[in-house]
Enzyme design. Structure first.
Site, PDB file in Angstrom:
ATOM      1  N   TYR A 157       0.857  -1.193   0.000  1.00  0.00           N
ATOM      2  CA  TYR A 157       0.000   0.000   0.000  1.00  0.00           C
ATOM      3  C   TYR A 157       0.891   1.240   0.000  1.00  0.00           C
ATOM      4  CZ  TYR A 157      -3.228   3.612   1.585  1.00  0.00           C
ATOM      5  OH  TYR A 157      -3.963   4.765   1.685  1.00  0.00           O
ATOM      6  N   GLU A 246      -3.197   7.819  -4.028  1.00  0.00           N
ATOM      7  CA  GLU A 246      -3.233   6.511  -3.354  1.00  0.00           C
ATOM      8  C   GLU A 246      -3.084   5.393  -4.382  1.00  0.00           C
ATOM      9  OE1 GLU A 246      -5.924   4.744   0.169  1.00  0.00           O
ATOM     10  OE2 GLU A 246      -7.013   5.011  -1.706  1.00  0.00           O
TER      11      GLU A 246
END
Length: 439
Positions: A157, A246
């Site tokens: 992530y 993101e």
């Protein structure tokens, strides 16, 4: 925005773009992505599958919301959001007695043939995708992204946002890729690693390497590949004035490549005047009509689930107003919106603000809370009077004016003949508007 980033969305208007658009921007900044094409028709989706040349492809619904893979696709002609509930994981479920079923389970599907691409594109396009982020209302799918499938060895992530507490940009990384970062932060906070940087300076390569090592990357190719993704995304974050970048997940493929498998970018509306081409990426079909109208009038508006409309000047005062309504509402009544008219609002803006608030059928009363600094209270008062005559405010209205031209504003309201409840301070205003809702 990740919950621990301390960036309340309502403080700054934002613009989202689709995944395929974000990946096009990534390519410009050297971030490796998977080969893919956007399609807004079934025929184009099938053609994209053939042009990509990968035996296995992924068909991904393009909407401004996450949780697509766990969502469900419904035919909007035979759909009632009142019958849909979201479980603790945010997965939508239809009541058994509703009499209709999902057209497709999941808005992200693997396809091994052109026939499967055709099937999934047909079921997604022009239908409603309901996810944990859309809520039961869902969003219409107007386009899909066809991508070559990737054999994944590992998922990570990565995100960039603004850390207001430190006054710097933050890069956040976790070895728990593919999961909601809020869940990771709650369950295993030690799995989250951060670095900070000044956008005008940029992220240093050694910081990206430290993140790679913290995530347990050891092979040189993996470390170098991850550093390339991090530095490219950091450069994009700074140069396009993003409030959020993101990538969930960043993947290491079985071939050793490090790729951005997903992409989400949110822009700060206040900086879009510097990026005219980026502003053209806005998809108005993805925005609620009230939010589009607010944008057209330069109003900061976010719809909430309560029953008390709020018209306030200044983001800080607006949030304080929502807090005090929530407090005095005792769990029974709460704010229906965040609406900041700004410091330079005129009568036209105030009128538009009332129209937007009144379009919400849940609104049972309105609280106008104005501090006259740059804003003049008499301007707001004239706007209230004009809006009442033009729109017809048919719910209780509580007005608190304080500051510049306050007495003149109050006199205008008294002389208007309108049924307006004046308030002396915020506590008085909150109590009165809650009492008005309760009748």
């Amino acid at each position: 925005v990740p919950a621990f980033a301390c960036v309340p969305l309502c403080e700054s208007p934002h613009m989202n773009i689709h995944e395929y658009q974000a990946k096009q921007l990534f390519v410009e900044f050297g971030v490796p992505v998977v080969d893919g094409q956007m399609a807004s028709s079934v025929d184009r989706a099938v053609a994209a599958y053939r042009e990509i040349g990968s035996e296995v492809c992924v068909v991904k619904a393009q909407i401004h919301a996450g949780g697509r893979g766990k969502g469900h696709v419904f035919d909007p002609k035979h759909y009632d959001p009142e019958t849909v509930t979201l479980d603790e994981a945010g997965v939508p479920h239809v009541a058994a007695q509703a009499g209709f079923e999902a057209v497709l389970d999941g808005g992200v599907k693997l396809a091994r043939t052109s026939e499967e691409v055709q099937e999934y594109a047909t079921k997604m396009l022009s239908n409603l995708l309901v996810t944990k982020q859309t809520g039961p209302a869902g969003k219409i799918v107007n386009s899909v992204l066809i991508e070559a499938a990737t054999q994944i060895e590992r998922e990570l992530y990565l995100a960039f946002t603004v850390d207001r507490a430190k006054g710097r940009a933050a890069v956040i990384a976790s070895a728990e890729g593919g999961m909601d970062i809020e869940v990771v932060a709650e369950r295993t906070p030690e799995a989250i690693h951060k670095q900070w940087f000044q956008p005008h300076v940029g992220l240093w390569p050694f910081q990206a390497r430290e993140l790679a090592f913290a995530l347990g990357l050891k092979e040189k190719a993996h470390v170098n590949g991850f550093v390339k993704v991090v530095l490219g995304a950091a450069k994009a974050f700074s140069q396009i004035d993003a409030s959020l970048v993101e990538i969930n997940p960043v993947v290491i493929s079985r071939d050793g490549e490090v790729l951005a498998l997903d992409a989400k970018i949110t822009f700060d509306d206040n900086a879009l005047f510097r990026h005219r081409k980026l502003a053209e990426l806005r998809d108005l079909a993805e925005e609620a009509p009230a939010e589009r109208k607010a944008h057209d009038h330069d109003l900061a508006y976010i719809k909430l689930d309560g029953d008390i409309g709020c018209l306030v000047n200044g983001a800080g005062l607006a949030m304080a107003t929502m807090d005090i309504i929530q407090y005095h509402g005792s769990g029974l009544h709460s704010p229906a919106n965040f609406l900041d008219v700004g410091g330079g609002a005129d009568e036209a803006k105030v009128k538009a603000a009332f129209e937007i608030i009144l379009e919400d059928p849940n609104v049972k009363a309105i609280l106008v809370n104005i501090f006259g600094g740059i804003m003049r209270c008499d301007t707001i008062a004239n706007g209230v009077v004009a809006a009442s005559k033009a729109v017809g405010i048919n719910v209780p209205l509580v007005v608190r004016l304080q500051g510049n031209m306050m007495e003149e504003g109050k006199q205008l309201l008294r002389n208007s003949g309108l049924d307006i409840t004046p308030a002396d301070d915020m506590t008085d205003a909150a109590k009165k508007v809650v009492a008005a809702v309760e009748g």
